[in-house]
Design a protein around this motif. Structure first.
Motif, PDB file in Angstrom:
ATOM      1  N   PHE A   1      -4.961   7.057 -47.850  1.00 42.86           N
ATOM      2  CA  PHE A   1      -3.532   6.763 -47.737  1.00 42.86           C
ATOM      3  C   PHE A   1      -2.729   8.013 -47.373  1.00 42.86           C
ATOM      4  CE2 PHE A   1       0.741   6.119 -49.591  1.00 42.86           C
ATOM      5  CZ  PHE A   1       1.116   5.023 -48.832  1.00 42.86           C
ATOM      6  N   ASP A   2      -1.885   7.867 -46.341  1.00 46.59           N
ATOM      7  CA  ASP A   2      -0.998   8.956 -45.937  1.00 46.59           C
ATOM      8  C   ASP A   2       0.306   8.336 -45.419  1.00 46.59           C
ATOM      9  OD1 ASP A   2      -0.023  11.477 -45.358  1.00 46.59           O
ATOM     10  OD2 ASP A   2      -0.936  11.514 -43.363  1.00 46.59           O
ATOM     11  N   ASN A   3       1.036   7.709 -46.347  1.00 49.13           N
ATOM     12  CA  ASN A   3       2.247   6.933 -46.059  1.00 49.13           C
ATOM     13  C   ASN A   3       1.944   5.592 -45.394  1.00 49.13           C
ATOM     14  OD1 ASN A   3       4.027   8.823 -47.193  1.00 49.13           O
ATOM     15  ND2 ASN A   3       4.100   9.972 -45.268  1.00 49.13           N
ATOM     16  N   TRP A   4       0.814   5.447 -44.782  1.00 45.58           N
ATOM     17  CA  TRP A   4       0.270   4.176 -44.311  1.00 45.58           C
ATOM     18  C   TRP A   4      -1.237   4.366 -44.203  1.00 45.58           C
ATOM     19  CZ3 TRP A   4       3.207   7.354 -41.080  1.00 45.58           C
ATOM     20  CH2 TRP A   4       2.563   7.877 -39.955  1.00 45.58           C
ATOM     21  N   TRP A   5      -1.943   3.341 -43.774  1.00 44.38           N
ATOM     22  CA  TRP A   5      -3.393   3.428 -43.663  1.00 44.38           C
ATOM     23  C   TRP A   5      -3.789   3.462 -42.193  1.00 44.38           C
ATOM     24  CZ3 TRP A   5      -0.978   0.649 -47.460  1.00 44.38           C
ATOM     25  CH2 TRP A   5      -1.368   0.892 -48.790  1.00 44.38           C
ATOM     26  N   ARG A   6      -4.554   4.475 -41.816  1.00 44.88           N
ATOM     27  CA  ARG A   6      -5.061   4.577 -40.447  1.00 44.88           C
ATOM     28  C   ARG A   6      -6.369   3.808 -40.334  1.00 44.88           C
ATOM     29  NH1 ARG A   6      -1.926   8.702 -41.620  1.00 44.88           N
ATOM     30  NH2 ARG A   6      -0.711   9.719 -39.988  1.00 44.88           N
ATOM     31  N   SER A   7      -6.560   3.215 -39.175  1.00 43.54           N
ATOM     32  CA  SER A   7      -7.732   2.341 -39.026  1.00 43.54           C
ATOM     33  C   SER A   7      -9.039   3.113 -39.028  1.00 43.54           C
ATOM     34  CB  SER A   7      -7.618   1.529 -37.735  1.00 43.54           C
ATOM     35  OG  SER A   7      -7.857   2.347 -36.605  1.00 43.54           O
ATOM     36  N   GLY A   8      -9.029   4.314 -38.459  1.00 42.88           N
ATOM     37  CA  GLY A   8     -10.271   5.083 -38.339  1.00 42.88           C
ATOM     38  C   GLY A   8     -11.155   4.591 -37.220  1.00 42.88           C
ATOM     39  N   THR A   9     -10.695   3.543 -36.495  1.00 45.22           N
ATOM     40  CA  THR A   9     -11.529   2.961 -35.441  1.00 45.22           C
ATOM     41  C   THR A   9     -10.810   2.945 -34.091  1.00 45.22           C
ATOM     42  OG1 THR A   9     -10.790   0.784 -36.200  1.00 45.22           O
ATOM     43  CG2 THR A   9     -12.942   1.544 -36.951  1.00 45.22           C
ATOM     44  N   GLY A  10      -9.898   3.888 -33.917  1.00 47.87           N
ATOM     45  CA  GLY A  10      -9.224   3.995 -32.635  1.00 47.87           C
ATOM     46  C   GLY A  10      -8.374   2.776 -32.327  1.00 47.87           C
ATOM     47  N   THR A  11      -8.594   2.196 -31.147  1.00 48.35           N
ATOM     48  CA  THR A  11      -7.787   1.040 -30.715  1.00 48.35           C
ATOM     49  C   THR A  11      -8.327  -0.281 -31.252  1.00 48.35           C
ATOM     50  OG1 THR A  11      -9.096   0.918 -28.682  1.00 48.35           O
ATOM     51  CG2 THR A  11      -7.032   2.182 -28.616  1.00 48.35           C
ATOM     52  N   TRP A  12      -9.389  -0.236 -32.016  1.00 44.50           N
ATOM     53  CA  TRP A  12      -9.950  -1.465 -32.599  1.00 44.50           C
ATOM     54  C   TRP A  12      -9.460  -1.562 -34.043  1.00 44.50           C
ATOM     55  CZ3 TRP A  12     -14.191  -4.240 -30.058  1.00 44.50           C
ATOM     56  CH2 TRP A  12     -14.546  -5.429 -30.722  1.00 44.50           C
TER      57      TRP A  12
ATOM     58  N   ALA B   1     -15.730   7.061 -31.301  1.00 50.14           N
ATOM     59  CA  ALA B   1     -16.109   8.260 -30.556  1.00 50.14           C
ATOM     60  C   ALA B   1     -14.975   8.697 -29.621  1.00 50.14           C
ATOM     61  CB  ALA B   1     -17.386   7.987 -29.757  1.00 50.14           C
ATOM     62  N   GLU B   2     -14.294   7.721 -29.018  1.00 50.50           N
ATOM     63  CA  GLU B   2     -13.151   8.048 -28.171  1.00 50.50           C
ATOM     64  C   GLU B   2     -12.050   8.699 -28.991  1.00 50.50           C
ATOM     65  OE1 GLU B   2     -12.042   4.389 -26.413  1.00 50.50           O
ATOM     66  OE2 GLU B   2     -13.844   4.205 -25.152  1.00 50.50           O
ATOM     67  N   GLU B   3     -11.840   8.205 -30.204  1.00 51.69           N
ATOM     68  CA  GLU B   3     -10.839   8.807 -31.083  1.00 51.69           C
ATOM     69  C   GLU B   3     -11.239  10.237 -31.440  1.00 51.69           C
ATOM     70  OE1 GLU B   3      -8.380   6.960 -34.682  1.00 51.69           O
ATOM     71  OE2 GLU B   3     -10.411   7.487 -35.310  1.00 51.69           O
TER      72      GLU B   3
ATOM     73  N   LYS C   1     -19.311  -1.609 -30.379  1.00 50.18           N
ATOM     74  CA  LYS C   1     -18.114  -1.223 -29.624  1.00 50.18           C
ATOM     75  C   LYS C   1     -17.122  -0.470 -30.507  1.00 50.18           C
ATOM     76  CE  LYS C   1     -18.542  -4.985 -26.299  1.00 50.18           C
ATOM     77  NZ  LYS C   1     -17.968  -6.256 -25.799  1.00 50.18           N
ATOM     78  N   ILE C   2     -17.078  -0.826 -31.778  1.00 53.58           N
ATOM     79  CA  ILE C   2     -16.213  -0.096 -32.711  1.00 53.58           C
ATOM     80  C   ILE C   2     -16.644   1.361 -32.796  1.00 53.58           C
ATOM     81  CG2 ILE C   2     -15.653   0.159 -35.176  1.00 53.58           C
ATOM     82  CD1 ILE C   2     -15.605  -2.899 -35.354  1.00 53.58           C
ATOM     83  N   GLN C   3     -17.944   1.587 -32.848  1.00 51.29           N
ATOM     84  CA  GLN C   3     -18.439   2.963 -32.901  1.00 51.29           C
ATOM     85  C   GLN C   3     -18.051   3.717 -31.624  1.00 51.29           C
ATOM     86  OE1 GLN C   3     -22.707   3.404 -33.353  1.00 51.29           O
ATOM     87  NE2 GLN C   3     -22.460   5.388 -34.378  1.00 51.29           N
ATOM     88  N   GLU C   4     -18.075   3.035 -30.497  1.00 49.93           N
ATOM     89  CA  GLU C   4     -17.668   3.672 -29.253  1.00 49.93           C
ATOM     90  C   GLU C   4     -16.179   4.019 -29.299  1.00 49.93           C
ATOM     91  OE1 GLU C   4     -18.677   0.845 -26.270  1.00 49.93           O
ATOM     92  OE2 GLU C   4     -20.855   1.078 -26.504  1.00 49.93           O
ATOM     93  N   SER C   5     -15.378   3.124 -29.850  1.00 55.74           N
ATOM     94  CA  SER C   5     -13.943   3.385 -29.980  1.00 55.74           C
ATOM     95  C   SER C   5     -13.692   4.562 -30.917  1.00 55.74           C
ATOM     96  CB  SER C   5     -13.228   2.135 -30.504  1.00 55.74           C
ATOM     97  OG  SER C   5     -11.849   2.355 -30.648  1.00 55.74           O
TER      98      SER C   5
ATOM     99  N   ILE D   1     -15.874  11.861 -41.453  1.00 49.59           N
ATOM    100  CA  ILE D   1     -17.019  11.158 -40.882  1.00 49.59           C
ATOM    101  C   ILE D   1     -16.797  11.012 -39.389  1.00 49.59           C
ATOM    102  CG2 ILE D   1     -18.374   9.023 -40.879  1.00 49.59           C
ATOM    103  CD1 ILE D   1     -17.413   8.503 -43.703  1.00 49.59           C
ATOM    104  N   ARG D   2     -17.682  11.573 -38.592  1.00 44.48           N
ATOM    105  CA  ARG D   2     -17.580  11.444 -37.144  1.00 44.48           C
ATOM    106  C   ARG D   2     -18.357  10.212 -36.690  1.00 44.48           C
ATOM    107  NH1 ARG D   2     -15.347  15.374 -34.436  1.00 44.48           N
ATOM    108  NH2 ARG D   2     -16.403  14.694 -32.526  1.00 44.48           N
ATOM    109  N   ALA D   3     -18.021   9.755 -35.481  1.00 47.93           N
ATOM    110  CA  ALA D   3     -18.629   8.533 -34.964  1.00 47.93           C
ATOM    111  C   ALA D   3     -20.140   8.656 -34.860  1.00 47.93           C
ATOM    112  CB  ALA D   3     -18.031   8.199 -33.598  1.00 47.93           C
TER     113      ALA D   3
END
Length: 910
Positions: free
Chosen positions: A653-664, A540-542, A534-538, A555-557
């Motif tokens: 790092f870009d002032n904070w850390w992005r999850s890279g996993t969309g809403t998950w 892909a949505e991102e 499901k993380i991979q699906e999230s 890195i793409r989903a």
């Protein structure tokens, strides 16, 4: 009271004995124990006992107890007797009279009732009373106490630690006892001393000659949760039994306003005890020349016990001892490592006014008895203690500097936490209740920390999780849920449940092959793997939202190796699981194997696949930290460097850390986890981390949203680690506890929500760790004021008189006291907090030039503050303090306080 086999008749019964037979045997045992008491009638006398049968209830043992001609009837059920007599090893020492003392409390026996140790309200030993007698003086405080008692008032003596409160109360109580009054003595520093202890003492001791009883309650501040029950018991003795009972108590000075303003302590008349006054009398009587009095006063710091020792040493050696001399005296004749360890541990506890129960001593009890016989520690009412807080400070500093105690036997705050864990639920609740209300002996807390309510909620959750774990130790074959449940359970003292989970986890994963690059699941992937699909699906949505623009990590989903990502995450969990295992189950070989797997799994740039998802790397770093590794280890060092690397340089790092996993695992959770990983690894707060933390605070609306309790727990942990202060924690801690409690009673979220299956065990584990973190921080506040950073080796006590010592001055003619230094350090903390708030209010995904200017200005102020605070110590000069004062005024404006200044003397003309 003579030794007695408490349940002789009951233990002689067959396992199939009926309720009538059981209660009849209990009647025999109760009669036998009361027959062994002093022939004089007891204050609370057992008049009769009989087994009765009631329709709908069954058989009960009915006991009639009377005092002053007023009988009261209590009923002992079959379940209560069985629960008591199942304590076959005598751990709790619940005799028939102890069970009766429980019964004299209103409705004590619910279906889940189990016996606990009851303190026997023992008076101080003859040696302790002899010592207290040395401090018996007619003072304004002692006069007030005796006058208030003569008028029939209940009295509490308040004062700072070491002011002679206990000695004053002991000497008054001794006089009342000599006059024929009954005396019951409790020390609330022992969580087993409660209302049952009062009832038990009155059941065991003879009726007073005068008809009056004095109940001594030492250390009211030590156990706030028990005060309501304690005073309810006292009121019942007065109303139901007609006993003439008065209270004489002691407490910290900081607890005075709370005692005066709330029930049930509102009626206590407060009397202030001051060490200065008593020390003055001791010095006048000592024969020491007045020229040496100021030196002794500075040495004692208003502690009458230290002053008395200094006077005694002066008489023996003919000179004023130094602080190093006192340290040497309080650690004299200590020669073995076991003696040093136990003295150090007791000193760590003594700084916080904690004691060590005899059962906690274990195999080192003989060592403690030797220290007691040598006069280095005391034994009071089933517990060992080192003496006054100032004495504990001297011993602890000596151990830290000369025995390398922190390296050998852990830091002071760690010893406190281990003591609380070993001491059981009542000690933990008593200590947390005190920390909720009081900062120190001389400072009350304005707002509760909500530690006690959090812990009580965790206890309930722990019991629920223990039952769930017993039914399914694999937690639905969900590794994350099992690992976090195990972490919570072990912190809540359900150690055997940890082992049950460990058997499943260890059988499910293999990593002992010589070339193992990542843990291998045994028997197929665990249920967690579904989450990663499901993380991979999230992801892909991102990617679809980003469109043609490449992801920051490139890195793409559709390029993701889901299994590899999943097993790197598992690696982090297993490292943490094995690294934090209870001592008796810890397997260093497994830990070493996992560390070696981490070395092989790490990418060349330091990340753990995938680079797009920094929370995987953060999870592995957290696991390595739980395995007792820090940033000085190459694997941890490389991972921490990568986490701090800017996106423009190939990092996350870009002032904070992005999850890279969309809403998950959103950006807020990822940032909190990354900050926690860096701080736990030992990375100091750097400008980038400060900016990320400020951004996290500014996103409170997001991570505090209903349903994001995992994010909230992570943000709260990051706050404590980044600020090293608990001031911002209570509000969110209270909110989190309320939500989890509500969720436990009536679940609302879908089981398919992100991480939902591990939400409750994860938050429970986080909350247990957060409570420990706050206790550590609050303990450190007290330790910080007493730990001496270093001094020359202790000298031998001088054989000749020592001239009065002078305070060593700085270049500007002043040295700051610890309290003065702490005031300026708190000022620096206020500046830092204001800067952080200003950044968080302006930072966000979009930055205008005006916002950039303000943030740059605040970051410049922070850099200036870092440089100034690094030079702030007891020798700080006027120029440094003026610079801090000016910066505080600039940053904080009218909120900047008027800080106390050292006496630098007159400024020289230019």
């Amino acid at each position: 009271m003579p030794d007695y086999s408490p349940w002789l008749a009951v233990n002689a019964l067959s396992p199939n004995a009926s309720a009538y037979e059981l209660l009849t045997a209990a009647h025999k045992d109760l009669t036998a124990q009361t027959a062994m008491l002093d022939k004089r009638p007891a204050a609370l006398r057992v008049v009769s006992a009989a087994t009765e049968f009631l329709d709908g209830v069954g058989h009960e043992l009915v006991v009639r107890v009377e005092a002053m001609g007023r009988p009261t009837e209590v009923r002992l059920s079959e379940d209560a007797v069985r629960a008591t007599t199942e304590d076959t090893d005598g751990t709790h020492g619940v005799t028939p009279l102890v069970l009766l003392a429980y019964a004299l409390q209103k409705d004590p026996f619910g279906p889940s009732w189990r016996p606990k140790r009851v303190g026997h309200a023992e008076r101080p030993s003859a040696a302790a009373m002899e010592y207290y007698a040395k401090l018996d003086r007619l003072t304004e405080s002692s006069t007030k106490v005796e006058l208030q008692l003569e008028e029939g008032r209940d009295v509490v003596v308040i004062g700072e630690h070491g002011c002679g409160k206990s000695a004053l109360v002991a000497n008054v109580a001794d006089k009342r006892s000599g006059a024929g009054d009954g005396v019951v003595w409790l020390n609330l520093a022992d969580p087993a001393d409660g209302p049952e202890s009062i009832m038990l003492a009155l059941l065991e001791q003879g009726r007073s000659n005068t008809g009056h009883y004095l109940v001594v309650l030492e250390n009211l501040h030590a156990n706030p949760p028990v005060l309501n029950e304690m005073f309810d018991c006292l009121n019942r003795l007065r109303s139901d039994f007609g006993l003439d009972v008065q209270v004489l108590a002691t407490s910290w000075k900081s607890a005075g306003p709370r005692l005066a303003g709330g029930e049930p302590t509102r009626e206590l008349r407060q009397v202030l005890a001051e060490g200065k006054s008593l020390i003055s009398q001791l010095l006048v009587e000592s024969g020491i020349s007045e020229a040496n009095w100021p030196t002794i006063r500075r040495l004692a710091q208003d502690d009458v016990h230290i002053a008395l020792t200094a006077i005694d040493l002066y008489g023996l050696r003919g000179g004023v001892p130094t602080e190093a001399d006192l340290e040497a005296y309080y650690t004299r004749q200590v020669s073995t490592d076991d003696q040093r360890e136990m003295l150090y541990r007791l000193a760590c506890l003594g700084v916080l006014e904690l004691q060590m129960a005899t059962r906690e001593a274990g195999q080192l009890r003989t060592t403690l008895e030797q220290l007691r016989d040598d006069g280095l520690i005391f034994q009071v009412d089933g517990a060992y203690l080192i003496g006054s807080r100032r004495r504990a400070q001297l011993v602890m500093n000596h151990a830290l500097q000369h025995w390398k105690a922190a390296d050998l036997w852990k830091r002071p705050e760690h010893n406190v936490w281990l003591h609380l864990q070993r001491g059981g639920e009542r000690l933990m609740k008593a200590t947390l209740g005190r920390l909720d209300q009081l900062v120190s002996p001389d400072m009350a807390r304005t707002d509760s920390l909500h530690l006690l309510t959090t812990w009580e909620m965790l206890i309930r959750h722990g019991r629920s999780m223990r039952r769930q774990s017993a039914e399914d130790p694999s937690w639905g074959d969900n590794l994350g849920a099992a690992v976090f449940a195990a972490s919570a359970l072990v912190q809540l003292n359900h150690v055997e449940s940890w082992q049950e989970i460990a058997d499943k986890v260890r059988a499910r994963w293999s990593y002992d092959a010589p070339d193992c690059k990542l843990p291998e699941p045994v028997g197929g992937v665990t249920a967690d793997y579904e989450d990663f699909v499901k993380i991979q699906e999230s992801m892909a949505e991102e990617d679809a939202i980003l469109g043609a623009a490449p992801h920051l990590a490139g890195i793409r989903a559709d390029e993701l190796d889901t299994d590899r990502m999943y097993r790197n995450w598992v690696l982090g969990l297993l490292l943490g699981f094995e690294g934090a295992a209870p001592a008796k189950y810890q397997d260093q070989q497994r830990i070493d194997l996992l560390i070696e797997v981490a070395r092989r799994a790490q990418e060349d740039d330091g990340n753990f696949y995938p680079a797009r998802v920094p929370w995987v790397t953060a999870r592995v770093v957290l696991g390595l930290c739980q395995a007792n590794l820090r940033v000085d280890h190459p694997v941890v060092e490389d991972a921490c460097k990568w986490l701090q690397l800017q996106v423009s340089e190939g990092g996350p790092f870009d002032n904070w850390w992005r999850s890279g996993t969309g809403t998950w695992n959103r950006d807020e959770a990822t940032t909190a986890m990354s900050l926690s990983a860096l701080r736990r690894a030992g990375v100091p707060m750097r400008p980038g981390m400060n900016t990320a933390y400020a951004w996290l605070l500014g996103r409170e609306r997001e991570w505090a949203t209903q349903g994001r309790e995992i994010d909230m727990a992570q943000a709260l942990e990051a706050t404590l680690l980044c600020t090293e202060a608990a001031s911002d924690a209570p509000h969110h801690l209270k909110t989190l506890v309320q939500r989890i409690t509500t969720e436990r009673r009536s679940p609302t979220l879908l089981r398919t929500a992100p991480e939902e299956r591990l939400r409750i065990p994860f938050v429970a584990a986080q909350l247990a760790d957060i409570v420990w973190r706050i206790v550590q921080l609050e303990s450190l506040k007290l330790f910080a004021d007493v730990i001496n950073p270093g001094r020359p080796e202790p000298s031998e006590l001088s054989e000749v008189a020592v001239a009065p010592q002078t305070v060593e001055s700085s270049a500007n003619g002043a040295t700051m006291s610890r309290r003065l230094l702490r005031a300026w350090q708190r000022g620096c903390e206020q500046i830092e907090g204001t800067i952080r708030d200003k950044i968080s209010k302006r930072d966000g995904p979009m930055r205008t030039p005006a916002v950039e200017k303000v943030i740059s200005e605040q970051l410049a102020y922070r850099a200036q503050l870092t440089e100034l605070s690094s030079r702030l110590d007891e020798h700080a000069d006027r120029e440094l303090l003026e610079q801090i004062d000016a910066l505080g005024s600039t940053v904080c404006g009218v909120a900047w306080p008027d800080l106390p200044w050292p006496d630098f003397g007159p400024e020289e003309d230019a």
